[in-house]
Design an enzyme around this catalytic site. Structure first.
Site, PDB file in Angstrom:
ATOM      1  N   SER A  26      11.487  -1.177  28.952  1.00  0.00           N
ATOM      2  CA  SER A  26      10.814  -2.447  28.699  1.00  0.00           C
ATOM      3  C   SER A  26      10.444  -3.130  30.028  1.00  0.00           C
ATOM      4  O   SER A  26       9.732  -2.546  30.826  1.00  0.00           O
ATOM      5  CB  SER A  26      11.708  -3.326  27.815  1.00  0.00           C
ATOM      6  OG  SER A  26      11.020  -4.437  27.321  1.00  0.00           O
TER       7      SER A  26
ATOM      8  N   ASP B 296       7.045   0.374  17.787  1.00  0.00           N
ATOM      9  CA  ASP B 296       7.777  -0.561  18.644  1.00  0.00           C
ATOM     10  C   ASP B 296       7.436  -1.965  18.145  1.00  0.00           C
ATOM     11  O   ASP B 296       6.270  -2.355  18.131  1.00  0.00           O
ATOM     12  CB  ASP B 296       7.345  -0.368  20.102  1.00  0.00           C
ATOM     13  CG  ASP B 296       8.119  -1.219  21.095  1.00  0.00           C
ATOM     14  OD1 ASP B 296       8.577  -2.314  20.719  1.00  0.00           O
ATOM     15  OD2 ASP B 296       8.244  -0.805  22.259  1.00  0.00           O
TER      16      ASP B 296
ATOM     17  N   HIS C 101      12.054   0.045  19.924  1.00  0.00           N
ATOM     18  CA  HIS C 101      11.905  -0.427  21.304  1.00  0.00           C
ATOM     19  C   HIS C 101      13.060  -0.022  22.229  1.00  0.00           C
ATOM     20  O   HIS C 101      12.835   0.446  23.347  1.00  0.00           O
ATOM     21  CB  HIS C 101      11.753  -1.950  21.318  1.00  0.00           C
ATOM     22  CG  HIS C 101      11.455  -2.498  22.681  1.00  0.00           C
ATOM     23  ND1 HIS C 101      10.290  -2.188  23.368  1.00  0.00           N
ATOM     24  CD2 HIS C 101      12.172  -3.317  23.496  1.00  0.00           C
ATOM     25  CE1 HIS C 101      10.304  -2.802  24.542  1.00  0.00           C
ATOM     26  NE2 HIS C 101      11.434  -3.484  24.643  1.00  0.00           N
TER      27      HIS C 101
END
EC number: 3.1.1.1
Length: 249
Positions: A95, A196, A226
């Protein structure tokens, strides 16, 4: 007096050989999301470093006092520490950690031998988040974004609230990393979940299409959301990163 780090959110390091892998966690998360990957790669003989970004793993209030500069500086310091004792250093991040990994690869081409962004952000196409960046009269915190996983038996150690003041910071960081992509010349392995709920998977295509490297690979994950590094594809991620590093030594 500074606040205590949450149990399980501590930074980690595993001493290994002369090939290093830096593992950077995401926005509002903690090193807990990268520890499993670090343990598996450590078992394969790599030297591993998993820093805790400033303001993370403590409290949302502590995070509210930090900026993207603090997160970048921490990631850079970790890269310098690991690369000082390794012949080659690879950087992987989840991320926002993937965003920071791309930033490091673009900014320190002499120190990053390869980069592995995992569900990384280079564009945050969220009107809801964008609406928080500069608006007046907002609350200090909004609901969190953690634990987006197929495997509901596992929980990400992340904040249940997001400091509003940090939203513009992460959006600015993503835009900066996006603009720097052409400067990345090292081998690049883009890992992204097909589904996601936090970031658009289109980020993977943007990264793959704009990095300046001649060696770009993409791995799509079919069984994770995610927080893929502790989701159902966690062992696949470890194996593919090991293979990628081996191919690029």
């Amino acid at each position: 007096m500074s606040e205590a780090v949450m149990a399980g959110a501590e930074a980690f390091a595993f001493d290994g050989g002369k090939t290093g892998v830096l593992l950077v966690h995401g926005f509002t998360g903690s090193p807990q999301s990268m520890r499993y990957l670090g343990e598996r790669l450590g078992e394969r003989g790599y030297s591993i470093l998993g820093p805790r970004l400033p303001g993370h793993g403590v409290s949302p209030a502590a995070m509210a006092k930090t900026t993207a500069n603090d997160w970048v500086n921490c990631a850079e310091d970790a890269l310098l520490e690991l690369s000082a004792k390794c012949d080659k250093t690879f950087v992987a991040g989840l991320s926002m950690g993937g965003t920071l990994s791309l930033y490091l690869a673009a900014s320190h081409p002499d120190k990053v031998a390869g980069v592995i962004p995992i569900n990384a952000a280079v564009q945050i196409d969220s009107p809801d988040l964008a609406g928080l960046a500069y608006a007046r009269g907002l609350p200090e915190f909004v609901p969190g974004i953690g634990s987006d996983m197929v495997d509901t038996s596992t929980k990400e150690l992340a904040y249940d609230q997001v400091p509003v003041t940090c939203v513009k910071q992460v959006m600015g960081l993503a835009a900066t990393a996006r603009a720097l992509l052409p400067r990345i010349k090292c081998p690049t392995l883009v890992i992204n979940s097909r589904v996601d709920h936090v970031l658009s998977p289109a980020n993977a295509t943007v990264i793959a299409n704009h990095v300046g490297s001649s060696r770009i690979e993409t791995l799509w994950l079919d069984n994770s959301y995610h927080v893929a590094t502790i989701d159902n594809d966690k062992d696949l991620i470890a194996a593919e990163i090991d293979s990628f590093v081996t191919r690029n030594l």
